[in-house]
Design a protein around this motif. Structure first.
Motif, PDB file in Angstrom:
ATOM      1  N   PRO A  43     -23.419  20.989  -7.379  1.00 36.80           N
ATOM      2  CA  PRO A  43     -24.636  20.580  -8.076  1.00 36.80           C
ATOM      3  C   PRO A  43     -25.273  21.782  -8.774  1.00 36.80           C
ATOM      4  CG  PRO A  43     -25.057  20.775  -5.731  1.00 36.80           C
ATOM      5  CD  PRO A  43     -23.600  21.092  -5.934  1.00 36.80           C
ATOM      6  N   HIS A  44     -25.912  21.546  -9.882  1.00 38.30           N
ATOM      7  CA  HIS A  44     -26.691  22.584 -10.549  1.00 38.30           C
ATOM      8  C   HIS A  44     -28.058  21.992 -10.873  1.00 38.30           C
ATOM      9  CE1 HIS A  44     -23.275  25.214 -10.907  1.00 38.30           C
ATOM     10  NE2 HIS A  44     -22.582  24.317 -11.594  1.00 38.30           N
ATOM     11  N   ASN A  45     -28.963  22.844 -11.283  1.00 35.75           N
ATOM     12  CA  ASN A  45     -30.143  22.324 -11.958  1.00 35.75           C
ATOM     13  C   ASN A  45     -30.408  23.211 -13.157  1.00 35.75           C
ATOM     14  OD1 ASN A  45     -31.697  24.498 -11.058  1.00 35.75           O
ATOM     15  ND2 ASN A  45     -32.811  23.304  -9.541  1.00 35.75           N
ATOM     16  N   CYS A  87     -29.625  28.100 -14.432  1.00 35.83           N
ATOM     17  CA  CYS A  87     -29.564  27.284 -13.228  1.00 35.83           C
ATOM     18  C   CYS A  87     -30.522  27.914 -12.224  1.00 35.83           C
ATOM     19  CB  CYS A  87     -28.148  27.266 -12.666  1.00 35.83           C
ATOM     20  SG  CYS A  87     -28.012  26.311 -11.137  1.00 35.83           S
ATOM     21  N   LEU A 129     -30.440  27.412  -8.970  1.00 35.58           N
ATOM     22  CA  LEU A 129     -29.777  27.838  -7.744  1.00 35.58           C
ATOM     23  C   LEU A 129     -29.526  29.325  -8.008  1.00 35.58           C
ATOM     24  CD1 LEU A 129     -29.324  24.703  -7.947  1.00 35.58           C
ATOM     25  CD2 LEU A 129     -27.354  25.058  -6.474  1.00 35.58           C
ATOM     26  N   HIS A 188     -26.401  31.071  -8.346  1.00 33.80           N
ATOM     27  CA  HIS A 188     -25.620  30.792  -9.556  1.00 33.80           C
ATOM     28  C   HIS A 188     -26.138  31.617 -10.738  1.00 33.80           C
ATOM     29  CE1 HIS A 188     -24.491  26.518  -7.909  1.00 33.80           C
ATOM     30  NE2 HIS A 188     -24.156  27.505  -7.091  1.00 33.80           N
ATOM     31  N   MET A 217     -25.080  32.449 -14.533  1.00 34.26           N
ATOM     32  CA  MET A 217     -25.414  31.146 -15.118  1.00 34.26           C
ATOM     33  C   MET A 217     -26.845  31.172 -15.670  1.00 34.26           C
ATOM     34  SD  MET A 217     -24.711  27.421 -13.401  1.00 34.26           S
ATOM     35  CE  MET A 217     -23.038  27.848 -12.926  1.00 34.26           C
TER      36      MET A 217
END
Ligand SMILES: [Cu+2]
Length: 431
Positions: free
Chosen positions: A357-359, A413, A415, A418, A423
């Protein structure tokens, strides 16, 4: 340790050291101290203002916050006001650091709708570890137009910072693989209890974890969502479960008067208990949750669209976090945006193979979620957002207007393991 052995504290509200006609002036030290997280155990943590979790800053809309952070750590640090609409010089760009022994003044205009924001470290390659070790605090922006709504306030308006942690035998925090972080903290205490009066409370939930999503429920009891990242929703939304990914905020009103004195209500994640509310006393309650909270402005027409793909990949034989196939490079501008324009970004979580999962979080702006894979936004995300959860393979379209401030701002992202692996990207807003 058995859950509910300690009470949940409410973080102290930071006092200004001076008040100017249009600004409140603060100072905060960034310092390592020992805090008692587990009962009877001293744990080294990084703090703002010698508190784990950091003091809450209560700001007023259109009244500036001037805050000097002094870095007493051995490592470089900096500060980002998450969700804040602030000039580039005060945004905490990852290369814009406060070196050991140094200090920096951040100026926050607070020209935005009232909202639950938070402040945290954003130093290049060390943001995940610094936030994990304690550099996180709530920043509550209050707005006059909210006052007449009659929502619960004062001691019945409470920020709750949620995160996970892992400890070794000596009680030290272990910054290692996120799956070992099995201790859940609410305002810095492990699965605590919190005595409440039989009345309505406004609870501001913040996920300050670097990696963990929380999926929260209150044993089937209704939680009335009134706000999201960027402030009040147009209307309250009844919820029984809440997904809150790292960096996101959800404000709920819970009416404890529906439960007899002596009731214990458990706020639980799918992985374990987070917090127990004990209904212990009666109290007067003149507060209310009106049917209409705050109207959202009509969306202006977008003049540009962009594709943003988040995913892991290899650069040479090094695994890295990538946006559109490239790891973060502070010397590269990934998106050039004309000041005042409106854009639609389609953000895709490309990690289908590994099911990660990412956000997605942007600095500078609050955006609106238009759709998810062409379907309407989820309940509770129809308001102003700055962080949005994206499942593997999913695409979320968001719209934002890039007003007021020029310069370089990050998107990434949230997280943080990440983002610190690459990212992350930057946009430059120009005239
Ligand atoms: Cu990610």
């Amino acid at each position: 340790m058995a859950p509910f052995s300690v009470g949940m504290p409410v973080p102290p509200v930071l006092r200004p050291i001076a008040q100017l006609p249009d600004a409140d002036v603060y100072e905060l030290a960034i310092r390592q101290i020992e805090a008692e997280i587990l009962p009877g155990v001293r744990t080294p943590v990084l703090t703002y203002g010698n508190h784990f979790v950091a003091p809450t800053i209560r700001a007023k809309s259109a009244r500036r916050t001037l805050i000097t952070f002094r870095n007493h750590l051995q490592a470089a640090s900096n500060v980002h006001l998450h969700g804040g609409h602030v000039p580039a010089a005060s945004d905490g760009h990852p290369m814009d650091l406060i070196h050991p022994g140094g200090a920096r003044l951040y100026s926050y205009p607070n020209r935005q709708q009232g909202a639950t924001l938070w402040y945290h470290d954003h130093s290049h390659h060390t943001e995940a570890e610094h936030v994990f070790r304690g550099l996180h605090g709530a920043y509550l922006l209050e707005d006059d137009s909210e006052r007449h709504l009659g929502l619960p306030d004062g001691e019945y308006d409470i920020p709750i910072l949620l995160r996970d942690a892992a400890f070794d035998e000596s009680g030290a925090l272990v910054f290692a693989e996120p799956e070992y972080r099995t201790t859940l903290l609410a305002n810095g205490k492990p699965s605590p209890y919190f005595p409440v009066a039989a009345r309505k409370y406004r609870l501001r939930l913040l996920n300050v974890s670097t990696h963990r999503d929380f999926t929260l429920s209150l044993g089937g009891v209704e939680m009335t969502q009134i706000a999201t990242d960027g402030g009040l929703l147009p209307a309250p939304v009844p919820r029984t479960t809440l997904l809150i990914s790292p960096g996101e905020r959800i404000e709920i009103v819970v009416d404890f008067s529906r439960h007899p004195l002596g009731t214990q209500l458990l706020l639980a994640d799918t992985t374990g208990p987070v917090l127990r509310f004990d209904v212990v006393r009666r109290a007067r309650d003149n507060s209310r949750v009106p049917d209409r909270l705050r109207e959202l402005p009509a969306l202006p027409e977008a003049t540009a669209t962009r594709e943003v793909v988040l995913g892991f990949g290899f650069v040479g034989d090094v695994p890295m976090g990538l946006i559109n196939g490239r790891p973060f490079d502070p010397n590269r501008i990934d998106a050039k945006i004309k000041l005042g324009t409106t854009e639609i970004w389609r953000i895709t979580n490309g990690d289908v193979q590994y099911q990660v999962p990412h956000n997605f979080h942007t600095h500078l702006v609050q955006f609106r979620v238009l759709d998810r894979d062409g379907n309407p936004p989820l309940p509770g995300e129809t308001g102003r957002k700055d962080t949005v959860h994206i499942r593997p393979g999913e695409s979320v379209r968001v719209q934002a207007t890039f007003g007021d401030y020029t310069g370089r701002f990050m998107y990434h992202c949230h997280l943080l393991e990440h983002s610190q692996m690459g990212m992350m990207a930057q946009m430059e807003i120009t005239r």
